[in-house]
Design a protein around this motif. Structure first.
Motif, PDB file in Angstrom:
ATOM      1  N   ASN A 155       0.818  -1.210   0.000  1.00  0.00           N
ATOM      2  CA  ASN A 155       0.000   0.000   0.000  1.00  0.00           C
ATOM      3  C   ASN A 155       0.856   1.266   0.000  1.00  0.00           C
ATOM      4  O   ASN A 155       0.561   2.227  -0.709  1.00  0.00           O
ATOM      5  N   LEU A 156       1.922   1.267   0.810  1.00  0.00           N
ATOM      6  CA  LEU A 156       2.774   2.460   0.871  1.00  0.00           C
ATOM      7  C   LEU A 156       3.520   2.678  -0.440  1.00  0.00           C
ATOM      8  O   LEU A 156       3.592   3.809  -0.940  1.00  0.00           O
ATOM      9  N   LEU A 157       4.123   1.611  -0.987  1.00  0.00           N
ATOM     10  CA  LEU A 157       4.858   1.772  -2.236  1.00  0.00           C
ATOM     11  C   LEU A 157       3.914   2.183  -3.368  1.00  0.00           C
ATOM     12  O   LEU A 157       4.271   3.020  -4.215  1.00  0.00           O
ATOM     13  N   ALA A 158       2.700   1.621  -3.396  1.00  0.00           N
ATOM     14  CA  ALA A 158       1.718   2.021  -4.410  1.00  0.00           C
ATOM     15  C   ALA A 158       1.332   3.484  -4.242  1.00  0.00           C
ATOM     16  O   ALA A 158       1.156   4.212  -5.238  1.00  0.00           O
ATOM     17  N   LEU A 159       1.217   3.946  -3.003  1.00  0.00           N
ATOM     18  CA  LEU A 159       0.886   5.346  -2.749  1.00  0.00           C
ATOM     19  C   LEU A 159       2.000   6.265  -3.246  1.00  0.00           C
ATOM     20  O   LEU A 159       1.734   7.330  -3.828  1.00  0.00           O
ATOM     21  N   ALA A 160       3.259   5.864  -3.020  1.00  0.00           N
ATOM     22  CA  ALA A 160       4.386   6.667  -3.496  1.00  0.00           C
ATOM     23  C   ALA A 160       4.385   6.739  -5.023  1.00  0.00           C
ATOM     24  O   ALA A 160       4.566   7.819  -5.610  1.00  0.00           O
ATOM     25  N   LEU A 161       4.163   5.592  -5.698  1.00  0.00           N
ATOM     26  CA  LEU A 161       4.100   5.579  -7.165  1.00  0.00           C
ATOM     27  C   LEU A 161       2.919   6.408  -7.660  1.00  0.00           C
ATOM     28  O   LEU A 161       3.024   7.123  -8.664  1.00  0.00           O
ATOM     29  N   LYS A 162       1.785   6.335  -6.962  1.00  0.00           N
ATOM     30  CA  LYS A 162       0.613   7.110  -7.353  1.00  0.00           C
ATOM     31  C   LYS A 162       0.924   8.593  -7.329  1.00  0.00           C
ATOM     32  O   LYS A 162       0.568   9.348  -8.249  1.00  0.00           O
ATOM     33  N   ASN A 163       1.595   9.074  -6.277  1.00  0.00           N
ATOM     34  CA  ASN A 163       1.923  10.496  -6.177  1.00  0.00           C
ATOM     35  C   ASN A 163       2.895  10.918  -7.264  1.00  0.00           C
ATOM     36  O   ASN A 163       2.743  11.991  -7.858  1.00  0.00           O
ATOM     37  N   LEU A 164       3.906  10.082  -7.555  1.00  0.00           N
ATOM     38  CA  LEU A 164       4.865  10.419  -8.614  1.00  0.00           C
ATOM     39  C   LEU A 164       4.181  10.472  -9.978  1.00  0.00           C
ATOM     40  O   LEU A 164       4.403  11.391 -10.776  1.00  0.00           O
ATOM     41  N   MET A 165       3.346   9.466 -10.261  1.00  0.00           N
ATOM     42  CA  MET A 165       2.681   9.425 -11.561  1.00  0.00           C
ATOM     43  C   MET A 165       1.618  10.513 -11.676  1.00  0.00           C
ATOM     44  O   MET A 165       1.411  11.097 -12.756  1.00  0.00           O
ATOM     45  N   ASP A 166       0.939  10.820 -10.591  1.00  0.00           N
ATOM     46  CA  ASP A 166      -0.039  11.900 -10.596  1.00  0.00           C
ATOM     47  C   ASP A 166       0.635  13.237 -10.882  1.00  0.00           C
ATOM     48  O   ASP A 166       0.121  14.059 -11.659  1.00  0.00           O
ATOM     49  N   ASN A 167       1.804  13.467 -10.250  1.00  0.00           N
ATOM     50  CA  ASN A 167       2.569  14.683 -10.546  1.00  0.00           C
ATOM     51  C   ASN A 167       3.002  14.709 -12.005  1.00  0.00           C
ATOM     52  O   ASN A 167       2.978  15.761 -12.662  1.00  0.00           O
ATOM     53  N   GLY A 168       3.434  13.538 -12.535  1.00  0.00           N
ATOM     54  CA  GLY A 168       3.858  13.474 -13.929  1.00  0.00           C
ATOM     55  C   GLY A 168       2.736  13.845 -14.882  1.00  0.00           C
ATOM     56  O   GLY A 168       2.958  14.560 -15.874  1.00  0.00           O
ATOM     57  N   ILE A 169       1.530  13.367 -14.601  1.00  0.00           N
ATOM     58  CA  ILE A 169       0.391  13.686 -15.456  1.00  0.00           C
ATOM     59  C   ILE A 169       0.038  15.171 -15.363  1.00  0.00           C
ATOM     60  O   ILE A 169      -0.225  15.843 -16.371  1.00  0.00           O
ATOM     61  N   LYS A 170       0.038  15.714 -14.135  1.00  0.00           N
ATOM     62  CA  LYS A 170      -0.367  17.102 -13.943  1.00  0.00           C
ATOM     63  C   LYS A 170       0.576  18.079 -14.621  1.00  0.00           C
ATOM     64  O   LYS A 170       0.153  19.066 -15.217  1.00  0.00           O
ATOM     65  N   TYR A 171       1.883  17.824 -14.528  1.00  0.00           N
ATOM     66  CA  TYR A 171       2.854  18.833 -14.917  1.00  0.00           C
ATOM     67  C   TYR A 171       3.583  18.510 -16.219  1.00  0.00           C
ATOM     68  O   TYR A 171       4.498  19.236 -16.600  1.00  0.00           O
ATOM     69  N   SER A 172       3.222  17.415 -16.889  1.00  0.00           N
ATOM     70  CA  SER A 172       3.873  17.106 -18.162  1.00  0.00           C
ATOM     71  C   SER A 172       3.230  17.908 -19.291  1.00  0.00           C
ATOM     72  O   SER A 172       2.088  18.362 -19.198  1.00  0.00           O
ATOM     73  N   LYS A 173       3.974  18.037 -20.390  1.00  0.00           N
ATOM     74  CA  LYS A 173       3.468  18.792 -21.540  1.00  0.00           C
ATOM     75  C   LYS A 173       2.318  18.071 -22.223  1.00  0.00           C
ATOM     76  O   LYS A 173       1.364  18.708 -22.681  1.00  0.00           O
ATOM     77  N   ASP A 174       2.395  16.757 -22.339  1.00  0.00           N
ATOM     78  CA  ASP A 174       1.365  15.998 -23.057  1.00  0.00           C
ATOM     79  C   ASP A 174       0.386  15.295 -22.122  1.00  0.00           C
ATOM     80  O   ASP A 174      -0.433  14.483 -22.569  1.00  0.00           O
ATOM     81  N   LYS A 175       0.505  15.581 -20.801  1.00  0.00           N
ATOM     82  CA  LYS A 175      -0.385  14.983 -19.802  1.00  0.00           C
ATOM     83  C   LYS A 175      -0.306  13.455 -19.809  1.00  0.00           C
ATOM     84  O   LYS A 175      -1.283  12.769 -19.528  1.00  0.00           O
ATOM     85  N   HIS A 176       0.878  12.923 -20.078  1.00  0.00           N
ATOM     86  CA  HIS A 176       1.106  11.486 -20.053  1.00  0.00           C
ATOM     87  C   HIS A 176       2.319  11.183 -19.166  1.00  0.00           C
ATOM     88  O   HIS A 176       3.221  12.013 -19.019  1.00  0.00           O
ATOM     89  N   VAL A 177       2.335   9.977 -18.630  1.00  0.00           N
ATOM     90  CA  VAL A 177       3.430   9.546 -17.783  1.00  0.00           C
ATOM     91  C   VAL A 177       3.711   8.076 -18.060  1.00  0.00           C
ATOM     92  O   VAL A 177       2.801   7.326 -18.446  1.00  0.00           O
ATOM     93  N   CYS A 178       4.975   7.680 -17.860  1.00  0.00           N
ATOM     94  CA  CYS A 178       5.366   6.292 -18.121  1.00  0.00           C
ATOM     95  C   CYS A 178       6.104   5.739 -16.911  1.00  0.00           C
ATOM     96  O   CYS A 178       6.984   6.408 -16.345  1.00  0.00           O
ATOM     97  N   LEU A 179       5.736   4.518 -16.509  1.00  0.00           N
ATOM     98  CA  LEU A 179       6.419   3.796 -15.421  1.00  0.00           C
ATOM     99  C   LEU A 179       7.247   2.690 -16.043  1.00  0.00           C
ATOM    100  O   LEU A 179       6.711   1.834 -16.752  1.00  0.00           O
ATOM    101  N   ARG A 180       8.553   2.712 -15.778  1.00  0.00           N
ATOM    102  CA  ARG A 180       9.457   1.789 -16.464  1.00  0.00           C
ATOM    103  C   ARG A 180      10.400   1.137 -15.454  1.00  0.00           C
ATOM    104  O   ARG A 180      10.851   1.778 -14.496  1.00  0.00           O
ATOM    105  N   SER A 181      10.704  -0.160 -15.700  1.00  0.00           N
ATOM    106  CA  SER A 181      11.676  -0.880 -14.863  1.00  0.00           C
ATOM    107  C   SER A 181      13.090  -0.568 -15.320  1.00  0.00           C
ATOM    108  O   SER A 181      13.358  -0.417 -16.517  1.00  0.00           O
ATOM    109  N   VAL A 182      14.006  -0.472 -14.366  1.00  0.00           N
ATOM    110  CA  VAL A 182      15.437  -0.386 -14.648  1.00  0.00           C
ATOM    111  C   VAL A 182      16.129  -1.428 -13.776  1.00  0.00           C
ATOM    112  O   VAL A 182      15.495  -2.125 -12.986  1.00  0.00           O
ATOM    113  N   ASP A 183      17.456  -1.511 -13.918  1.00  0.00           N
ATOM    114  CA  ASP A 183      18.189  -2.590 -13.230  1.00  0.00           C
ATOM    115  C   ASP A 183      17.988  -2.572 -11.724  1.00  0.00           C
ATOM    116  O   ASP A 183      17.790  -3.613 -11.100  1.00  0.00           O
TER     117      ASP A 183
END
Length: 418
Positions: free
Chosen positions: A313-341
């Motif tokens: 629940n906590l990690l999902a909440l943190a991702l929700k806030n990051l992605m919500d900020n990405g949608i609000k403040y991005s130029k195209d109102k889109h956000v992407c969640l991607r895995s890295v190493d």
């Protein structure tokens, strides 16, 4: 020296003092030994000169008794002389030899006692050195032992005096780790006791403030929920769609603020502990999707499933806030969640942040031109990640704002290996 603890400094100080004391004691014993040898040589040389050069060939008994008393000598009887000769032959050690044309003087040492044999042309004498023993060595040893013991007692006394500091430090650490019921103990009314008492008073005052703050926050959030709900119901009855839209958004923003304040109160509490469990990254992403239920068409998910030990629940909440900020403040109102190493990245198009990331990790901080939000999103995200043992990072690359959640090896296990 500035980084040395007080205890370590005292250890070093008393060690140096003991080394100096022992060195001084050894040097004194060496000097005293040399001094005694010189005094003995002078004394036996005086005896040699007196009996071989200055004394007449046939001294009378009165003159001899005066010399014996002056030079602290004791004559031996004939029986004593015969016994002493045997002892000299078996265990005697010659420690002084002197003489002149008139005769010879030899000093023998037998188990610590000194005997002087005077061989004159006119007479022979066997005398015992009757000087009183001087206890310089014993006094020096006793004084050295006394000073060493005294220094050690002072050392122990100073450490015992400072011991409450260690207890105080441990109690402060417990309080810093979230034990708000820490009780700082103090026995004496010295400087350390006064510090402990002041800190104990500060703990009680902080607890009172914290309790008042929590009560205030809960009451105000509870009291605001009712008028917001009623206001929202009334707004729905308005016929003017433009006014209705503005008022609905206003009530939604107030509700968001209350929810974010509740999250801050919960997550930033020092005694708060996450509910760690064995889960998967897919489950966390699914929970994040549920929190962003109306934003599915504005986000893309490129995540490789991994097994995690975390609070879903906590990690999902943190991702929700990051992605919500990405949608609000991005130029195209889109956000992407991607895995890295070593974690996850939340990517959105936009200008680079005007300030360092640390600026936005403080509550109520935001870009000057932004009108939406309350500046709590990244603060909440950073608080959550800190509780979970993760780290938030940021970079701007090719017109993309990239927020990274660095998971760490201890929190992440590749699902393909399980």
């Amino acid at each position: 020296m500035r980084n040395l603890s007080v205890t370590t400094f005292i250890h070093i100080l008393f060690s140096i003092a003991i080394i100096i004391l022992v060195t001084t004691f050894v040097l004194f014993l060496s000097w005293d030994k040399d001094r005694q040898k010189i005094e003995e040589f002078k004394h036996y040389q005086l005896i040699s000169v007196t009996f071989l050069s200055n004394l007449q060939r046939h001294p009378d008994e009165v003159k001899l008794q005066e010399l014996y008393k002056e030079l602290q000598l004791k004559p031996l009887s004939e029986e004593g002389v015969s016994v002493l000769k045997k002892r000299i032959e078996s265990s005697g050690e010659t420690i002084f030899t002197g003489g002149s044309a008139l005769g010879k003087v030899r000093v023998f040492d037998i188990k610590g006692k000194r005997y002087i044999y005077i061989q004159h042309m006119a007479y022979n004498l066997m005398l015992e050195d009757a000087r009183e023993e001087k206890y310089y060595f014993e006094i020096a040893v006793a004084l050295g032992v006394f000073l060493t013991v005294l220094l050690l007692l002072l050392y122990v006394a100073v450490l015992r005096k400072l011991y409450p500091l260690r207890t105080l430090h441990q109690e402060i650490q417990r309080f810093a780790k979230g034990d708000l019921h820490t009780k700082v103990s103090y026995k004496y009314d010295d400087e350390i006791g006064k510090i402990a008492q002041s800190f104990d008073n500060a703990i009680r005052y902080i607890n009172q403030l914290s309790a008042s703050k929590n009560l205030f926050m809960r009451n105000i959030m509870h009291e605001l929920k009712t008028p917001i709900t009623k206001g929202r119901i009334v707004v729905e009855m308005l016929e003017d769609e433009q006014s209705k839209k503005i008022l609905v958004r206003a009530f939604e923003r107030m509700n968001e603020l209350i929810n974010e304040l509740a999250q801050i109160e919960r997550v930033t509490t020092q005694s708060f502990e996450p509910n760690f469990e064995y889960t998967s990254l897919d489950e966390v992403v699914q929970r994040t999707r549920e929190l962003l239920i109306n934003e599915s068409e504005r986000m893309c998910i490129e995540v490789e499933n991994k097994a995690l030990i975390t609070d879903v629940n906590l990690l999902a909440l943190a991702l929700k806030n990051l992605m919500d900020n990405g949608i609000k403040y991005s130029k195209d109102k889109h956000v992407c969640l991607r895995s890295v190493d070593n974690g996850l990245e939340v990517i959105s198009k936009g200008k680079a942040l005007q300030h360092p990331l640390s600026y936005y990790l403080e509550p109520f901080s935001q870009e000057e031109k932004r009108s939406s939000g309350f500046g709590l999103g990244l603060y909440i995200v950073n608080a959550i990640l800190g509780k979970l043992g993760y780290r938030l990072a940021y970079r701007h690359d090719e017109e993309n704002n990239i927020f990274s959640i660095m998971t760490g090896e201890q929190r992440s296990i590749d699902a393909r290996s399980t």
